[in-house]
Design a protein around this motif. Structure first.
Motif, short mmCIF file in Angstrom:
data_model
loop_
_atom_site.label_atom_id
_atom_site.label_comp_id
_atom_site.label_asym_id
_atom_site.label_seq_id
_atom_site.Cartn_x
_atom_site.Cartn_y
_atom_site.Cartn_z
N GLU A 32 16.80 -85.12 23.70
CA GLU A 32 17.50 -83.86 23.48
C GLU A 32 17.06 -83.18 22.19
N GLU A 33 16.63 -83.97 21.22
CA GLU A 33 16.26 -83.41 19.92
C GLU A 33 15.35 -84.39 19.19
N ILE A 34 14.40 -83.83 18.42
CA ILE A 34 13.57 -84.61 17.51
C ILE A 34 13.95 -84.19 16.10
N ALA A 35 14.27 -85.14 15.25
CA ALA A 35 14.81 -84.78 13.94
C ALA A 35 14.10 -85.53 12.82
N GLY A 36 14.23 -84.97 11.62
CA GLY A 36 13.66 -85.58 10.43
C GLY A 36 13.55 -84.57 9.31
N ASP A 37 13.54 -85.05 8.09
CA ASP A 37 13.42 -84.19 6.93
C ASP A 37 11.96 -84.14 6.50
N GLY A 38 11.18 -83.24 7.12
CA GLY A 38 9.75 -83.14 6.82
C GLY A 38 8.91 -84.02 7.71
N LEU A 39 9.41 -85.22 8.04
CA LEU A 39 8.73 -86.15 8.95
C LEU A 39 9.76 -86.67 9.95
N VAL A 40 9.29 -87.00 11.14
CA VAL A 40 10.19 -87.53 12.17
C VAL A 40 10.83 -88.83 11.69
#
Length: 414
Positions: A208-216
């Motif tokens: 549903e979503e790919i998340a990360g702060d700058g990188l996965v």
């Protein structure tokens, strides 16, 4: 009237740029037409590239594509911006029109429209592309040594790429939309994958979503049976649900396979004389910068020979103002039984004191011309008069001095 090019290349990816280098270096008047202001195609979107020969310490996609383009420009390749929406390949001069209203004419066209990986179109996919989101294990696996990654897809390509990733990653989790044990890949690959200790499986699920702060750093999974959402920690997401070739404008113009990829032979020739296909939009086993560049080199080299054939035919055989008959002799030095008959033709023509023309073509090098004139036997001689095919003799045993003399006498009476 637009300027006439020897070679017009549609698409400035690695295949198109390599074709430009080889075309211009061969002194062909060459132009590259691309919808983007900066050349490079998909390769130019890759931040890091470590598998292009000679760049073992790494390079960037934009960097190496700029070198490709500069190389082509150094030999005289011209570059134009425009989105092609219509082509006409029916005549000897190919015509290309753009959405911007520009038109181009060329003796040969090399098609390098490219293809893009199919996307799952979820939040974070585009933002984190090249920062953990990838569509090419061969390109990017080395960046995930001893890390955990996910694979989206369960067809032949997805499972093959997942197996490849296990050579690098600590674990590879395959996200599968089907029930447990049900894969779309072939049975042999499925059985092999199930036995791989580095492969993990999440069934009945989608991302549903790919998340990360700058990188996965995680994906959000959705169970399609319950609708439940859950976080799943990962360092990378590899998406293998197919690719989409940019060939809509070619439908009905050149042969495409059922998926829309251009069908070519080993010389990159499409089914249309003077039109070639290269790169990711071609039906091919591997889609990489190095293979696309090789396609472009092959296509330009084949095009150069095609143009030479075309010029020879037009000037020496098909010129309607040429009143004397011309013999077009198809032979091959590798076919020993064709050598003596062609020597016989040479002798007869020489005795005619320049009242008969002779053009000899190596059939293996002039396959297009041989096909065009339905040459199925080596040697074959075809007699032309006022630019028209009027008679022929096929086979080594039939090409005698007497037969050639009679062929020429009949042409005088005609």
């Amino acid at each position: 009237m637009s300027e006439l090019y020897d070679l017009l290349i549609i698409g400035a990816g690695p295949g198109g740029l390599a074709a430009g280098i080889y075309g211009s270096r061969s002194k062909l008047k060459t132009a590259v037409l691309d919808k983007n202001a900066e050349p490079g195609g998909q390769a130019a979107t890759t931040d890091e590239m470590e598998n292009y020969p000679g760049f073992y310490d790494g390079t960037t996609g934009p960097g190496i594509m700029k070198k490709f383009a500069d190389h082509a420009k150094s030999f005289g390749t011209e570059f134009f911006k425009g989105t092609v929406d219509e082509v006409d390949f029916t005549g000897p001069i190919k015509k290309v029109h753009t959405q911007q209203g520009d038109s181009y004419e060329s003796k040969v066209v090399i098609l390098s429209p490219g293809a893009t990986p199919s996307k799952i179109n979820v939040k974070g996919e585009e933002e984190l592309r090249g920062k953990g989101v990838s569509y090419c294990a061969t390109c990017d696996a080395d960046f995930f040594v001893d890390l955990d990654v996910c694979v989206v897809g369960n067809g032949d390509a997805a499972i093959e790429e997942a197996m490849y990733l296990t050579k690098f990653a600590a674990t590879v989790t395959v996200i599968v939309i089907h029930e447990e044990g049900n894969l779309d890949c072939n049975k042999a690959s499925a059985e092999k994958a199930m036995k791989n200790p580095k492969l993990k499986w999440v069934w009945n699920s989608t991302i549903e979503e790919i998340a990360g702060d700058g990188l996965v750093d995680k994906v959000v999974l959705k169970n399609i049976n319950t609708g439940e959402l859950s976080d799943y920690a990962t360092n990378g997401v590899f998406i293998f649900i197919g690719t989409d070739p940019h060939t809509d404008f070619l439908k009905g113009k050149v042969e495409l396979d059922e998926k829309g990829y251009m069908v070519t032979n080993q010389m990159m020739e499409t089914n249309v004389p003077g039109v070639y296909g290269v790169g990711d939009a071609r039906e091919t086993y591997l889609r990489q910068v190095v293979t696309a560049a090789a396609d472009g080199a092959v296509a330009s080299s084949a095009a150069e020979k095609y143009l030479l054939e075309l010029e020879t035919l037009q000037n020496d055989v098909l010129d309607v103002s040429n009143e004397k008959p011309v013999i077009l002799a198809f032979w091959a030095p590798q076919v020993s039984e064709s050598i003596d008959p062609i020597a016989i033709v040479d002798g007869v023509v020489e005795e005619k004191n320049d009242t008969v023309g002779l053009v000899k073509l190596d059939t293996y090098r002039a396959k297009k011309t041989a096909t065009q004139y339905n040459v199925t036997e080596i040697p074959t001689i075809v007699l032309f008069k006022n630019g028209k095919d009027v008679a022929r003799i096929e086979g080594a045993n039939n090409i005698t001095s007497e037969a050639v003399e009679n062929l020429l006498k009949d042409s005088v009476k005609a």
